[in-house]
Scaffold this active site. Structure first.
Site, mmCIF file in Angstrom:
data_model
loop_
_atom_site.group_PDB
_atom_site.id
_atom_site.type_symbol
_atom_site.label_atom_id
_atom_site.label_comp_id
_atom_site.label_asym_id
_atom_site.label_seq_id
_atom_site.Cartn_x
_atom_site.Cartn_y
_atom_site.Cartn_z
ATOM 1 N N GLN A 138 -5.550 -4.427 6.160
ATOM 2 C CA GLN A 138 -4.830 -4.064 7.213
ATOM 3 C C GLN A 138 -5.002 -2.919 7.836
ATOM 4 O OE1 GLN A 138 -0.519 -4.855 7.608
ATOM 5 N NE2 GLN A 138 -0.617 -2.582 7.258
ATOM 6 N N GLU A 180 -2.465 0.597 15.774
ATOM 7 C CA GLU A 180 -2.402 1.992 15.383
ATOM 8 C C GLU A 180 -3.343 2.868 15.890
ATOM 9 O OE1 GLU A 180 -0.987 2.404 11.322
ATOM 10 O OE2 GLU A 180 0.192 0.864 11.583
ATOM 11 N N ASP A 217 -5.127 -0.028 2.971
ATOM 12 C CA ASP A 217 -4.043 -0.639 2.766
ATOM 13 C C ASP A 217 -4.386 -2.105 2.689
ATOM 14 O OD1 ASP A 217 -1.435 -1.909 2.694
ATOM 15 O OD2 ASP A 217 -0.879 -0.719 4.746
ATOM 16 N N GLU A 260 -3.350 0.624 -1.186
ATOM 17 C CA GLU A 260 -1.801 0.270 -1.087
ATOM 18 C C GLU A 260 -1.536 -1.238 -1.145
ATOM 19 O OE1 GLU A 260 -0.299 2.614 2.399
ATOM 20 O OE2 GLU A 260 0.851 0.955 3.042
ATOM 21 N N ASP A 287 4.067 -0.147 -0.943
ATOM 22 C CA ASP A 287 4.874 -0.167 0.397
ATOM 23 C C ASP A 287 6.030 -1.418 0.617
ATOM 24 O OD1 ASP A 287 5.666 -0.109 3.090
ATOM 25 O OD2 ASP A 287 3.417 -0.753 3.899
ATOM 26 N N LYS A 312 8.921 5.023 4.077
ATOM 27 C CA LYS A 312 9.395 4.785 5.649
ATOM 28 C C LYS A 312 10.708 4.628 5.835
ATOM 29 C CE LYS A 312 5.459 1.606 6.401
ATOM 30 N NZ LYS A 312 5.048 -0.052 6.119
ATOM 31 N N ARG A 341 5.480 3.716 11.150
ATOM 32 C CA ARG A 341 5.243 2.367 11.365
ATOM 33 C C ARG A 341 4.121 1.816 12.128
ATOM 34 N NH1 ARG A 341 9.231 -0.635 8.007
ATOM 35 N NH2 ARG A 341 7.332 -2.470 8.372
ATOM 36 N N SER A 342 3.890 0.467 12.423
ATOM 37 C CA SER A 342 2.856 -0.082 13.369
ATOM 38 C C SER A 342 3.579 0.197 14.669
ATOM 39 C CB SER A 342 2.334 -1.355 13.182
ATOM 40 O OG SER A 342 3.479 -2.192 12.749
ATOM 41 N N LYS A 363 1.266 9.466 6.457
ATOM 42 C CA LYS A 363 0.407 8.322 6.991
ATOM 43 C C LYS A 363 0.887 7.993 8.551
ATOM 44 C CE LYS A 363 -0.873 3.369 6.185
ATOM 45 N NZ LYS A 363 -0.478 2.329 5.342
HETATM 46 P P1 PGA Z 1 3.755 -1.698 9.432
HETATM 47 O O1 PGA Z 1 2.371 -1.308 9.077
HETATM 48 O O2 PGA Z 1 4.685 -0.645 9.908
HETATM 49 O O3 PGA Z 1 3.359 -3.026 10.412
HETATM 50 O O4 PGA Z 1 4.414 -2.336 8.157
HETATM 51 C C1 PGA Z 1 2.042 -0.154 8.241
HETATM 52 C C2 PGA Z 1 1.640 -0.225 6.704
HETATM 53 O O5 PGA Z 1 1.787 -1.164 6.422
HETATM 54 O O6 PGA Z 1 1.804 0.961 6.292
HETATM 55 ZN ZN ZN Z 2 1.361 -0.772 4.065
#
Ligand code: PGA
Ligand code: ZN
Length: 404
Positions: A138, A180, A217, A260, A287, A312, A341-342, A363
């Site tokens: 990812q 992102e 990640d 991650e 995460d 988060k 977040r994304s 991050k």
């Molecule tokens: P997400 O991705 O906000 O789509 O969960 C960010 C991450 O996985 O760190």
């Molecule tokens: Zn993540």
């Protein structure tokens, strides 16, 4: 949030594309309009259920509103009022408190405790759910381990980003950016993406590992199927032990300092096996596996799964619960990373949290797109106020290819 003295604080809830199964769930309208994503119901909850309760509250600390939010909904997934209602309110009240005090939020959060300007973890290639699953991994990120200030870390990262763009253009593989802001991953294997990142670090003139290290990640919950971990690019599925071995091979071959969600959120045995095997050689971050939940952090630490937590706030639903997860991780001697977040917004509160709560890393995605640069600029401003001595450098982070 408006206080009696005229101070107004705002908070915006972000959203994620690759969500953990146990994280707080946002209230959305559903139905046909706007694909079901509209939040009129959530706004109504703020106005009719939350605001009247808050009107009676004395905001005597930055997180005082969280008591009310937790009275309204103490479920871990915020199923009664919605995670978006809860986290946006929590942020707005904390910001209002800081504005009323005439101080940055990080300062009111820290009190007299030490603060640090966190080390940036920055995306160069996006993948997985953030890029139409073009590759399985990812996030392919870098950490400027040798940087001595946030300004220097971001400059080094920008050089790597530019070098990656040049290398992609030479190959005719430059195809815009992912969710992102990292480059779109036009690769035919996962390893080709890691290889390209390594070449970009070298092309930018840095020593891979010592100066700029790789951070991945895997977001492995997204790869999980009934038949194990599905590697779409390789048209095969592998079991948990084979997944550990695959990632272990990458740790042997590439200078990786952080990884991650290497295994899925429900694969506790796999995460323990991976941590036993590689926990001394690399930072292992939970995460989706931990969803910013203090109880999950404590249980994982006691079971020997992971050695770092991603924090988060919207996974937890209130800043108080996010702080709880962070302090629990610190008590277990884990490292701490505050994360965006994304589906991010222009709200920069996570920078205040990382600084004020003395988290060592931040991050935020890449260095492009305004919702990302808003955060990096907030960090630079904080560093200008605090001085480079407050910077949490990454020299301590282990690099997987180094022995002993
Ligand atoms: P997400 O991705 O906000 O789509 O969960 C960010 C991450 O996985 O760190
Ligand atoms: Zn993540």
């Amino acid at each position: 949030m408006a206080l009696d003295d005229g101070a107004i604080g705002r908070g915006i809830a972000p959203a994620g594309a690759s969500r953990g199964a146990r994280e707080a769930v946002d209230a959305r309208d559903g139905g046909e309009r706007l694909g079901g994503f509209d939040v009129r119901g959530a706004v109504d909850t703020v106005l009719t259920r939350v605001a009247p309760r808050l009107a009676a509250v004395e905001l005597d600390t930055p997180l005082a509103a969280d008591r009310v939010l937790l009275e309204l909904d103490d479920s871990p997934t915020k199923s009664a009022i919605g995670g978006n209602v809860s986290v946006a309110t929590s942020i707005a009240c904390a910001q209002a408190f800081a504005i009323s005090a005439g101080l940055p939020l990080w300062r009111v959060l820290s009190g007299d405790a030490p603060v640090s300007v966190p080390l940036p973890e920055v995306q160069i290639f996006g993948g997985g759910a953030h890029a139409g699953r073009r590759i399985d991994i990812q996030d392919l990120m870098v950490i400027a381990r040798s940087a001595q200030s946030v300004e220097q870390a971001l400059e080094m990262t920008a050089e790597v980003y530019l070098a990656a763009g040049r290398l992609m253009a030479e190959r005719g593989a430059l195809a815009g950016v992912a969710d992102e802001g990292g480059f779109w991953p036009a690769f035919s294997t996962n390893e080709e993406a890691i290889e390209m990142l390594l070449r970009a670090i070298e092309a930018a003139g840095y020593v891979p590992g010592d100066e700029v290290a790789i951070s991945l990640d895997i977001a492995a919950s997204e790869l999980r199927t009934d038949h194990g971990y599905r590697l779409a690019l390789e048209s095969r599925s592998i079991d948990s032990a084979a997944m550990c071995a695959l990632l272990g091979g990458w740790l042997d071959r590439y200078p990786i300092c952080s990884i991650e969600d290497p295994l899925a959120e429900d694969d506790i045995e796999g995460m323990r096996r991976f941590t036993r095997a590689f926990g001394k050689r690399v930072q292992i971050v939970g995460d989706d596996f931990l969803v910013t939940n203090a109880a999950f952090v404590e249980a994982a630490a006691l079971q020997g799964a992971c050695n770092a937590v991603l924090v988060k706030p919207n996974q937890a639903g209130t800043l108080s619960e996010a702080l709880d997860a962070l302090t629990t991780a610190r008590r277990m001697r884990w490292s701490t990373i505050v994360s965006a977040r994304s589906g991010e917004t222009e709200d920069t509160t996570i920078c205040d949290l990382a600084i004020g709560w003395n988290a060592r890393q931040l991050k935020v995605g890449s260095i492009t797109r305004g919702e990302r640069t808003a955060k990096w600029n907030a960090l630079i401003r904080a560093e200008q106020a605090l001085g480079a001595a407050a910077f949490a450098d990454g020299g301590w982070l282990p690099v997987s290819t180094r022995r002993g």
